[in-house]
Enzyme design. Structure first.
Site, PDB file in Angstrom:
ATOM      1  N   ASP A  14       6.178  -3.118  -7.265  1.00 49.45           N
ATOM      2  CA  ASP A  14       6.992  -2.845  -6.070  1.00 49.45           C
ATOM      3  C   ASP A  14       8.470  -2.846  -6.445  1.00 49.45           C
ATOM      4  O   ASP A  14       9.306  -2.242  -5.776  1.00 49.45           O
ATOM      5  CB  ASP A  14       6.849  -3.937  -5.003  1.00 49.45           C
ATOM      6  CG  ASP A  14       5.430  -4.136  -4.543  1.00 49.45           C
ATOM      7  OD1 ASP A  14       4.636  -3.196  -4.649  1.00 49.45           O
ATOM      8  OD2 ASP A  14       5.133  -5.257  -4.061  1.00 49.45           O
ATOM      9  N   HIS A  31       4.758  -7.400  -5.571  1.00 47.94           N
ATOM     10  CA  HIS A  31       3.961  -7.046  -6.743  1.00 47.94           C
ATOM     11  C   HIS A  31       4.971  -6.592  -7.801  1.00 47.94           C
ATOM     12  O   HIS A  31       6.007  -6.006  -7.460  1.00 47.94           O
ATOM     13  CB  HIS A  31       3.041  -5.855  -6.498  1.00 47.94           C
ATOM     14  CG  HIS A  31       2.041  -6.024  -5.396  1.00 47.94           C
ATOM     15  ND1 HIS A  31       2.333  -5.779  -4.078  1.00 47.94           N
ATOM     16  CD2 HIS A  31       0.736  -6.353  -5.439  1.00 47.94           C
ATOM     17  CE1 HIS A  31       1.248  -5.980  -3.348  1.00 47.94           C
ATOM     18  NE2 HIS A  31       0.263  -6.322  -4.139  1.00 47.94           N
TER      19      HIS A  31
HETATM   20  C1  XUL Z   1      -4.335  -5.458   0.259  1.00 47.00           C
HETATM   21  C2  XUL Z   1      -3.483  -6.657   0.310  1.00 47.00           C
HETATM   22  C3  XUL Z   1      -2.521  -6.837  -0.817  1.00 47.00           C
HETATM   23  C4  XUL Z   1      -2.298  -8.256  -1.214  1.00 47.00           C
HETATM   24  C5  XUL Z   1      -1.435  -8.422  -2.427  1.00 47.00           C
HETATM   25  O1  XUL Z   1      -5.264  -5.378   1.277  1.00 47.00           O
HETATM   26  O2  XUL Z   1      -3.539  -7.415   1.240  1.00 47.00           O
HETATM   27  O3  XUL Z   1      -1.338  -6.228  -0.451  1.00 47.00           O
HETATM   28  O4  XUL Z   1      -1.722  -8.984  -0.179  1.00 47.00           O
HETATM   29  O5  XUL Z   1      -1.903  -7.719  -3.514  1.00 47.00           O
END
Ligand code: XUL
Ligand code: CO
Length: 439
Positions: A105, A102
């Protein structure tokens, strides 16, 4: 470059009889299964957020694991770079070729989006430098549009047009980064795209707006040369009471309704499928039969807990059935991202490696066993036989849309009562699976 994970060697394959904790028992990257190397069947990815950011904080207590990686204060650019160093050393030691991230992150989010984006430029330059001379690449990127309080009512589904614009800006930047880092995919996980109560929610308006945001993302992505897949990662609930991307079937219907199905596929997460009341295999199958099985978030839930526990997968039955679906699908365009975290009491750096070894070995074993199930042939033969009544003239006519309700009516009248359909033989098939798993 100073070593961060001191005392951890490169993890090698030693075979199933090895008692060495820091070795693979099943994942043998170059072993060929059904004509392809294990490493090609299983493009594993490290999830930046769990592995490099999360320290085990839960609702009742603070971090147990130290993820500062030697960088004094957390939340600084020095720390962001230390995470990059740690991540690359970690991936190299495990032979992992991909990572997922993300935006937030990678760097601490600043109050001003321009400053956040400057930090993202700096860190992505640093990551690009690290990538040189390695075969490590980005599997997919995404924008975190759920943690910051501004997203309490969603991003694409928000009631605030300004928050919507902010989300769009984050997506634009995350797409820029994904392309810069050679990403194969771009994920939308709609964590807050849903509602707490219908009493305050215009569902149609919100869903239309999500679709508009996705269309803009596709248009922009294609304009900057992004050739990969966009993914929806379905999840039924948590954090919201109800999330619009409830499961694969719902998300696929949404994509078709809004004309997004050519650019999007599914990123199926095991623990999300089980939260929706399905098996992991179910959501994989539904995606696959619709031509939309793109990528996988590899983890497992806990049967006794009703939330997303994101455990490292060790259930070989589920991994086998997953790999059965993946093999039948002809592989993935994406990969296997370990959206999994260590249990809070497993807080040491060794535990980070044990977790990935477990996950990679579980999927490797699943691959070996799924290939054996297919080669064994009893399941495929049974399914073929089960539908064999359709091979005659009547079945052909129905399948070719060459009959009518009246014609079937006359056929049924002439026939009288049909015989009982053949037995489903579930217990026999489950025994076949055990015989392959434990031979
Ligand atoms: C949350 C989840 C996230 C997604 C990416 O449950 O799985 O981490 O993978 O936003
Ligand atoms: Co996920």
């Amino acid at each position: 470059m100073t070593e961060i994970f001191k005392g951890i060697p490169e993890i090698r394959y030693e075979g199933k009889d090895s008692k060495e904790a820091l070795a693979f028992k099943y994942y043998d990257a170059d072993r060929v299964i059904l004509g392809k190397k294990m490493s090609e069947h299983l493009p594993f990815a490290m999830a930046w957020w769990h592995n490099l950011c999360a320290g085990g904080t839960d609702m009742f207590g603070r971090d147990t694991a130290d993820k500062s990686f030697g960088a004094g204060e957390k939340g600084t650019m020095e720390h962001a770079k230390a995470k990059v160093d740690a991540g690359f050393e970690f991936m190299k030691k495990l032979g992992i070729k991909y990572f997922c991230f993300h935006d937030v992150d990678l760097v601490p989010e600043a109050d001003d989006i321009k400053e956040t984006n400057r930090r993202l430029d700096e860190i992505s330059d640093y990551i690009l430098e690290k990538m040189k001379g390695t075969d490590i690449k980005c599997l997919w990127g995404t924008a975190n549009m759920f943690s910051n309080p501004r997203f309490m009512n969603g991003a694409g589904s928000t009631n605030s047009v300004d928050v919507y614009a902010f989300a769009a800006a984050q997506i634009k930047k995350a797409l820029d980064l994904t392309v810069k880092l050679g990403g194969r995919g771009y994920v939308f996980w709609g964590g807050r795209e849903g509602y707490e109560t219908l009493l305050n929610t215009d569902v149609k308006f919100e869903q239309e707006n999500i679709a508009k945001l996705m269309h803009m993302a596709v248009d922009y992505g294609r304009s900057i040369g992004f050739k990969g897949d966009f993914y929806i990662e379905p999840k039924p609930k948590e954090p919201m009471k109800h999330q619009y991307d409830f499961d694969a079937a719902t998300a696929i219907g949404f994509l078709r309704q809004y004309g997004l199905d050519k650019d999007f596929k599914m990123n199926i997460e095991a623990n999300h499928a089980t939260l929706a009341g399905h098996t992991f295999q179910h959501d994989l199958r539904i995606s696959a039969i619709n031509g939309m099985l793109g990528s996988i978030d590899a983890n497992q839930g806990d049967m006794l807990l009703g939330w997303d526990t994101d455990e490292f997968p060790f259930n070989v039955y589920d991994a086998t059935l997953c790999m059965y679906e993946v093999l039948k699908n002809g592989g993935l365009t994406g990969g296997f991202n370990f959206d999994s975290k260590n249990r809070r009491p497993s807080y040491t750096t060794e535990d980070m490696f044990y977790a990935y070894i477990l996950g990679m070995d579980t999927f490797a074993l699943g691959l070996i066993k799924a290939a054996e199930l297919i080669e064994d042939g009893r399941i495929d033969d049974f399914i073929k036989e089960r539908y064999s009544s359709w091979n005659g003239e009547l079945g052909r006519k129905i399948r070719n849309d060459a009959t009518t309700l009246e014609e079937l009516f006359h056929y049924a009248e002439k026939m009288g009562a049909p015989e009982l359909p053949g037995s489903g033989r579930q217990e026999y098939l489950e025994a076949v699976m055990n015989s392959v798993l434990f031979k």
